[in-house]
Each structure stands twice: as structure tokens, then as C-alpha cells.
Write a protein that holds these residues in place. Sequence first.
Motif, PDB file in Angstrom:
ATOM      1  N   ALA A  23       0.899  -1.432   0.175  1.00  0.00           N
ATOM      2  CA  ALA A  23       0.061  -0.148  -0.111  1.00  0.00           C
ATOM      3  C   ALA A  23       0.871   1.255  -0.053  1.00  0.00           C
ATOM      4  N   MET A  24       2.018   1.189   0.692  1.00  0.00           N
ATOM      5  CA  MET A  24       2.859   2.314   0.686  1.00  0.00           C
ATOM      6  C   MET A  24       3.536   2.533  -0.766  1.00  0.00           C
ATOM      7  N   LEU A  58      -7.189   3.771   2.695  1.00  0.00           N
ATOM      8  CA  LEU A  58      -6.229   4.787   2.681  1.00  0.00           C
ATOM      9  C   LEU A  58      -6.911   6.087   2.180  1.00  0.00           C
ATOM     10  N   GLY A  59      -7.685   5.715   0.943  1.00  0.00           N
ATOM     11  CA  GLY A  59      -8.161   6.945   0.095  1.00  0.00           C
ATOM     12  C   GLY A  59      -9.211   7.652   0.830  1.00  0.00           C
ATOM     13  N   LEU A  89      -7.938   9.908   3.988  1.00  0.00           N
ATOM     14  CA  LEU A  89      -7.055  11.015   3.538  1.00  0.00           C
ATOM     15  C   LEU A  89      -8.179  12.177   3.114  1.00  0.00           C
ATOM     16  N   VAL A 134      -5.990  -0.026  -0.008  1.00  0.00           N
ATOM     17  CA  VAL A 134      -5.874   1.236  -1.025  1.00  0.00           C
ATOM     18  C   VAL A 134      -7.197   2.307  -0.775  1.00  0.00           C
ATOM     19  N   ALA A 141       1.183   6.935  -6.738  1.00  0.00           N
ATOM     20  CA  ALA A 141       0.026   7.542  -6.977  1.00  0.00           C
ATOM     21  C   ALA A 141       0.285   9.002  -7.038  1.00  0.00           C
ATOM     22  N   LEU A 142       1.312   9.543  -6.328  1.00  0.00           N
ATOM     23  CA  LEU A 142       1.863  10.841  -6.469  1.00  0.00           C
ATOM     24  C   LEU A 142       2.087  11.298  -8.062  1.00  0.00           C
ATOM     25  N   ALA A 173       1.014   4.356  -2.966  1.00  0.00           N
ATOM     26  CA  ALA A 173       0.663   5.658  -2.502  1.00  0.00           C
ATOM     27  C   ALA A 173       1.782   6.414  -3.085  1.00  0.00           C
ATOM     28  N   ARG A 174       3.036   6.019  -3.030  1.00  0.00           N
ATOM     29  CA  ARG A 174       4.019   6.673  -3.636  1.00  0.00           C
ATOM     30  C   ARG A 174       3.951   6.803  -5.255  1.00  0.00           C
TER      31      ARG A 174
END
Length: 226
Positions: A189-190, A216-217, A220, A213, A196-197, A193-194
Motif C-alpha cells: 500500500a505504501m 487509505l483514500g 485522506l 488502498v 499515485a503521487l 501511495a508513492r
Amino acid sequence: MEETSLRALTKVESLLPHRLRRRVATLHASVSSVPSRSDPDLVDPEHLGVLAAACRDHELARFDYRAGGGSDTRRLVEPHRLVTAGRRWYLLAWDRDRDDWRTFRLDRLARLRMGGGRFEPREIPGGDATVYVARAIGSVPRERSATLALGSEPDDLADVLRWVDHDVVETASGTTVVCIRGEDVGRLAMAVARIALITSVRVIEPDDLAHAVQRLGAHLTRDDQQ
């Protein structure tokens, strides 16, 4: 820099030729940094200085070590070489209790101290510490994998994928399918996220990562009130 950074830099400077020592001193006087205290993989700069000196002077070292599985052990080693790989530091050393070579991640060391003796340097297997460490860390199992569909082409993803253990599975105009690997769903998941930037990400499989995920979304948020 913090006090520990200054002490470590002083020790490292003592290992350098005079010309390089002057350059480092200039850099030291001109640069400051704000340390991140939220990164669990940070290396204590004091450890770098102490182990560099131990490698140079062939001094035994003792420390507590947390293995990847979470178990804690005490080690007595003969430090031979410090190696940097990606964003991590590793120590290549002869482990006296296990009578074999071992590779240690410096961010997992604690209570480092000198072992109270010296040793005769051994020949590093293959003669190259960097090759040995690369093979050792490459053999670390990545127990989980995931397939992702990314909204960019491989050339546009190079900077972000260089930090992720991955293989490109398929490419098309404007899209790339990759297989990524990690120790667990949290690490995967990390990585998502990386990525997805930089670009859009769709988790093809597994389902537990897709759910992670989504959570996580959902967690946020952004405060739009100015």
C-alpha cells in the motif's frame, strides 16, 4: 545538523585525505538539514561514524539487532565494510556467534558499542563487498505481490518505480501494467501511495490490497476551509 551528526562527521572526516577533508569541512559549514523523526528507517548518524572507525581499525562491535521478522538478538561482529544501497545503509561483517558472514541493516541496530578487542581482517567472499551485499539483500523474500494498472508509460514512471521492487508486465499507449512485490500488504500500500503521487493507479489484484488502498483514500481528507 544534530550533535550526533556532527560527531559522526568528525569521525568520518578523520578517515579522509587532507584535500577531501577540506571539501567536507566546507560542506559541513555551509549546509544544514531538518531531520525527519517520523521515518522508522532512519539511521543513527553516530552509528555510521562508529562503524566506519571499527572497519578501519579492525575493532569488534556489539549491538542489538532487530531482524525482519521482528525478533531481537545480540550480535558480536567483525565489521568489514559499510555499503549503501538505494536509501539504506548496510554493514557487512563476520558474525562470531554464527561463524559466518552476515549483512545488517543499520536502521535496525540499537545499543551499538565497541566489543573490546581487535580482529584480523578476513577475505570478503568474491572480493567485493558491494556485490556480496547486493546478492544478500536481493535474496530477501518478498512474500506478497500485486498487479497494478498505471496511467502513464514506463519512461514517465522511471523516477518513482526505481524505489519499488517491480517488473513491467505489459505496456500500451499511455498505460503500463506492473507487478510489484513487498513484505506485506502494508508495504504494498505504501508503494501504491508513492506511485499515485505521479500517476493514476488501479489495483488489479489482490483484493486485500485493493481494499487497503480504498481505506487509505477514505482516510485522506483535505480542509478546504481557508
